[in-house]
Write a protein that holds these residues in place. Structure first.
Motif, short mmCIF file in Angstrom:
data_model
loop_
_atom_site.label_atom_id
_atom_site.label_comp_id
_atom_site.label_asym_id
_atom_site.label_seq_id
_atom_site.Cartn_x
_atom_site.Cartn_y
_atom_site.Cartn_z
N THR A 4 86.19 -30.66 -90.16
CA THR A 4 85.08 -29.71 -90.35
C THR A 4 84.04 -30.37 -91.25
OG1 THR A 4 86.34 -28.73 -92.19
CG2 THR A 4 86.42 -27.61 -90.05
N THR A 33 83.61 -30.36 -86.06
CA THR A 33 83.14 -28.98 -85.99
C THR A 33 82.22 -28.77 -87.18
OG1 THR A 33 85.18 -28.20 -84.97
CG2 THR A 33 83.79 -26.55 -86.05
N VAL A 35 79.75 -26.64 -89.79
CA VAL A 35 79.62 -25.34 -90.44
C VAL A 35 78.30 -25.35 -91.20
CG1 VAL A 35 80.62 -23.78 -92.14
CG2 VAL A 35 82.13 -25.17 -90.68
N LEU A 51 86.31 -27.25 -96.56
CA LEU A 51 85.80 -28.13 -95.52
C LEU A 51 86.24 -29.57 -95.79
CD1 LEU A 51 82.18 -26.68 -95.41
CD2 LEU A 51 84.05 -26.18 -93.83
#
Length: 279
Positions: A4, A33, A35, A51
């Motif tokens: 992340t 991914t 954020v 994260l």
């Protein structure tokens, strides 16, 4: 490896990650991914590591010992940085007595302003709400970051302090340490090195494909014109962003040395909370 990655809804961050998030720059090692959060929210997330990789303020390093600083992806001003705006010009003594809107207690802008003028009365708010709060007289002054450093006149305010200019003179020209990217130390040095190179490649791709990367970054323009966004991105995606180098490292160390001397950073620990900068 699935990871992340947190970044802000700001055009300079989007520009840096353009290559990575659009697949223009690929990696055999990582599936990302992303954020997207305001910088102060990312700072707070990092205190209890959520994260794997995240953008944070340099100031946040005093509170996030679980991360290692990457060499790439930093936001350093070269003779410029946050400013303070108001409806009218004020003396430094008047400013010290003001209630100043700040974009978060863990932002580097807040730490730098304290180093510049000492302690002051403040109220926290989202950075994008600060210009309007100043204009409507809800606060006496506002500590301004991101592209609103360039648009304050259009918003009906005046610049009363230039924090970046002060830092430049105070340190003999060191880059202004504002934002960096960090990665969980627990992932290991080899993995951190690999991601650092991946991010660096993404930044370099954006710079080589400027028009396309700017077009991608415009989704985070907050209604500002392309010319202003291009100017802002070119200010904060610079040679120190690709690799902070010795000057970037020195500027990070210097801000915490100053904070320690002035007892400004309340949770300061040696070597900024045991963090290291990846070699």
């Amino acid at each position: 490896m699935d990871i992340t990655v947190g970044h802000t809804p700001d055009s300079d961050d989007a520009f840096m990650f353009y290559g990575m998030f659009t697949g223009k720059v690929s990696s055999r090692d990582f599936t990302v991914t992303h954020v997207i959060e305001d910088i102060e929210k990312l700072n707070r997330k990092a205190t209890n590591p959520e994260l794997d990789v995240t953008a944070v303020s340099v100031h946040a390093c005093a509170y996030i010992p679980g991360y290692t600083i990457l060499r790439s992806g930093g936001s350093f001003g070269i003779g410029y940085g946050p400013i303070v705006t108001a409806k009218k010009q004020m003396s430094i003594d008047e400013i010290k007595k003001c209630k100043i809107a700040i974009p978060g207690k863990m932002t580097s802008a807040f730490l730098l302003l304290q180093l510049m003028i000492g302690k002051f009365d403040y109220v926290e708010m989202n950075f994008s709400d600060i210009p309007e709060a100043v204009k409507k007289g809800k606060v006496d002054a506002g500590l301004v970051i991101h592209e609103t450093q360039l648009s304050y006149e259009q918003e009906g305010n005046v610049k009363i302090l230039d924090v970046g200019e002060w830092w430049d003179k105070e340190t003999g020209g060191l880059p202004v340490p504002l934002g960096i990217n960090v990665m969980k130390t627990s992932l290991g040095e080899d993995t951190i090195h690999k991601f650092d190179k991946y991010l660096q490649a993404s930044i370099e791709y954006g710079l080589k494909n400027l028009d396309d990367a700017l077009e991608y970054a415009m989704q985070y323009s907050r209604g500002k014109p392309r010319e202003l966004i291009e100017k802002f991105v070119k200010m904060y995606v610079n040679k120190v962003t690709i690799n902070m180098g010795d000057k970037g490292e020195e500027s990070i160390r210097r801000v915490f040395e100053m904070a320690k001397q002035k007892n400004t950073c309340t949770r300061f620990q040696t070597k900024y909370s045991h963090q290291v900068i990846i070699l």
